[in-house]
Design a protein around this motif. Structure first.
Motif: not given
Length: 296
Positions: A144-162
């Motif tokens: 429902t959105v083109d992307m997210a900008v988030v704060a995490t401490t590790g990888p996100l399952a099922g998503l590309n992360q830069e």
């Protein structure tokens, strides 16, 4: 009656009606005269009317020809405008970008980058949907959105992360607190302190809890709060201290607190997240490039 005219037919009729000559009309369209002649003849056959009267010296539109030419002109104006819109979308000059993000990122990190993007791409709409981490990631996974900008401490399952940056933690206290004038505070020194904690759904709470556990710091009384404003207000009232990322500090200015770096440094990663294999529009790619430039 089913009318089956192509764009080439319409352009030929309008050009011939305007120029009054096969030679001039063909030249304006970049066609051979014979090709234009066949196009007009085919249009007349498909419409079953005579559009032009041909003499040895000139060509004149019939009453039917003038009417068809006017309709064709309006159709071509809309068609050409639509094609320009498609071209602008494909090149990234027009379109939209939708971003899900955490409230602190929406308030402090994104605004200058959105401004830079809009100045370079004034025809692109930007929409921002802020929310808790779980909701933000759900928006991306649902497409429902083109992307997210988030704060995490590790990888996100099922998503590309830069990763595009980091955000370190501070101890926020009333200015009368014994920590207020310190250059730094160790996580272990928070042991026994009354503490204002972010709610369990907050991305901040899990990081702070892990850092306190690693330091072996057992807190005193704990008051949970759901948002930054409430946390800041409770700290300002002297009900406890808290640990927050630097990106959140501008949202707490109203409370006039002291903010001291916590050691050892604990950071959260600021990342772009999007679905793998999802074809990104030119607008989305351009916005990601703006964020990548921020990392550089």
């Amino acid at each position: 009656m089913s009318i089956n005219l192509t764009v080439s037919h319409l352009r030929g009729v309008v050009a011939l009606a305007d120029c009054g000559s096969f030679t001039a009309a063909a030249r304006s369209l970049g066609l051979a005269q014979s090709a234009l002649s066949r196009t007009i003849a085919d249009a007349e056959q498909r419409l079953n009317v005579s559009l032009f009267v041909r003499t040895t010296r000139s060509v004149h539109a019939t009453a039917d020809g003038r009417e068809v030419a006017e309709h064709a002109r309006r159709i071509l104006l809309g068609f050409d405008a639509g094609m320009r819109d498609i071209e602008s979308f494909l090149t990234g000059d027009r379109g939209s970008v939708s971003i899900a993000c955490l409230p602190s990122i929406a308030a402090t990190f994104l605004p200058p980058h959105v401004l830079a993007f809009r100045q370079a791409n004034p025809g692109v709409r930007v929409s921002i949907k802020d929310g808790l981490l779980a909701n933000t990631l759900a928006e991306v996974r649902a497409g429902t959105v083109d992307m997210a900008v988030v704060a995490t401490t590790g990888p996100l399952a099922g998503l590309n992360q830069e990763p595009i940056g980091t955000d370190s933690f501070y101890c926020s206290v009333p200015r009368t607190h014994r920590f207020a004038l310190r250059a730094s505070v160790g996580w272990q020194e928070l042991a026994g302190e009354a503490f204002i904690a972010f709610g369990p759904d907050s991305s901040i709470e899990s990081i702070a809890r892990r850092a306190l556990a690693d330091a072996g710091a057992q807190l005193g009384s704990i008051i949970p709060a759901e948002n930054v404003g409430a946390v800041a207000g409770l700290v300002a009232a002297g009900l406890g201290i808290t640990a927050v990322p630097g990106m959140v500090l501008p949202m707490m200015q109203f409370a006039d607190l002291a903010h001291i770096p916590l050691t050892p440094t604990v950071t959260r990663n600021i990342s772009i997240a999007y679905l793998p294999g999802q074809r990104q529009t030119a607008c989305t790619r351009a916005f990601i490039e703006v964020l990548r430039a921020a990392r550089a």
